[in-house]
Design an enzyme around this catalytic site. Sequence first.
Site, PDB file in Angstrom:
ATOM      1  N   CYS A 134     -12.739  41.314  -0.800  1.00  0.00           N
ATOM      2  CA  CYS A 134     -12.938  42.402  -0.319  1.00  0.00           C
ATOM      3  C   CYS A 134     -11.906  43.579   0.361  1.00  0.00           C
ATOM      4  O   CYS A 134     -11.128  43.260   1.192  1.00  0.00           O
ATOM      5  CB  CYS A 134     -13.522  41.916   1.387  1.00  0.00           C
ATOM      6  SG  CYS A 134     -14.163  43.379   2.174  1.00  0.00           S
ATOM      7  N   CYS A 137     -11.756  45.017   3.641  1.00  0.00           N
ATOM      8  CA  CYS A 137     -11.331  43.838   4.724  1.00  0.00           C
ATOM      9  C   CYS A 137      -9.821  44.117   4.509  1.00  0.00           C
ATOM     10  O   CYS A 137      -9.144  44.065   5.635  1.00  0.00           O
ATOM     11  CB  CYS A 137     -11.975  42.491   4.379  1.00  0.00           C
ATOM     12  SG  CYS A 137     -13.665  42.531   4.075  1.00  0.00           S
ATOM     13  N   ASP A 138      -9.548  43.814   3.375  1.00  0.00           N
ATOM     14  CA  ASP A 138      -8.002  43.578   3.200  1.00  0.00           C
ATOM     15  C   ASP A 138      -6.841  44.672   2.735  1.00  0.00           C
ATOM     16  O   ASP A 138      -5.650  44.435   2.676  1.00  0.00           O
ATOM     17  CB  ASP A 138      -7.777  42.233   2.310  1.00  0.00           C
ATOM     18  CG  ASP A 138      -8.532  41.018   3.043  1.00  0.00           C
ATOM     19  OD1 ASP A 138      -8.747  41.056   4.167  1.00  0.00           O
ATOM     20  OD2 ASP A 138      -9.063  40.163   2.253  1.00  0.00           O
TER      21      ASP A 138
END
Length: 331
Positions: A134, A137-138
């Site tokens: 993701c 997200c990261d």
Amino acid sequence: MSMKTKLAILGGGPAGLTAAIYAARGQLNPVVIEGLPSGGQLMSTSEVENFPGFSEGVQGPVLMDEMRKQALRFGTTFVSENAVSVRLNQRPIAIVTEEQEILCDALIITTGAAARKIGIPAERTLMGRGVSVCATCDGFFFRGKDVAVVGGGDAAFEEAIFLTRFANSVTLIHRRDSFRASSIMVSRAQANPKIKFVLDSVVEDILDGGTGSVTAVRVKNLKTLTNTDLEIAGLFVAIGHEPNTSLFQGQLELTSRGYIKTFETKTNIPGVFAAGDVQDDRYRQAITAAGAGCMAALNAQWFLDDLQQEASSTNTTSDTICETGATPSQA
Ligand code: NAP
């Protein structure tokens, strides 16, 4: 063994637990069949920095544990078993686990989806340590670093383009020399000076140089059969997702890609709701799953209220019929 509840929730990730918190506070005493292992995709995530309310970030498993405790506090019952079958077209609805049958008047399905994996051992051991599924997200963790994305679909291109906001360079590794992604995404990526392409190639191994975090990927060219090590700090695997909907096939309407078809969390069966990644192939965030879980709980509550009202008005009507019917014959 069998138990009966007004509301059952299938799945214990952010969608399921948020639904449980709302339903429990609404006095519905929900039963969450949380599956094993429980907690959903956040259980294999380390730092979560974009879930509102945690200014310093929070570890994925800690966030899930807090949500679970919050649901427990208001009267949720947890069943730590996997569902093996469901019967959605009967009343009450039935969920069969390995050990028991759970009957309910309304059901919220939050069984999630799983990111497809390359399938090499280092992918598992370095997940959250440089390997990610993701970019939203990261990506932030890779400011100024070199990263790679695996895949040739729209998601891989979207992730690669998004990652150029943070990364020094993004190498897109794809197993063929043509792409499944739409031509507009391909043109955008080709025009981006930070994006490089390694085609006709697969990831053979992910290396950590003994550091415990990704330092390189070993890429095999399928045409020349040569291996090359590419120095990177992050590998984003974007080769598709599989919704966990096998239990519902033939019973619920699914999209062409196998996700549950919903309108505002309502499925095609009255009293059956779905929230989170099992019905969302676009946003896939913990916060959107939690939001949908809240919507599903409120919809379930209103459905159950209507059901109760119908039942009491049917009783009143049949009492009235009985009384009026009885009176003349007795007269
Ligand atoms: P996808 O379209 O199925 O593409 C998956 C890609 O991963 C393919 O290029 C495939 O290669 C590759 N792949 C699959 N298994 C692999 C493996 N084991 N090893 C290496 N490569 C592998 O999946 P997606 O990109 O997640 O997109 C899913 C759907 O969402 C699509 O309909 C897409 O259009 C849509 N979407 C749209 C947008 C947008 O419009 N902005 C953004 C994201 C997703 P092959 O091509 O060789 O099969």
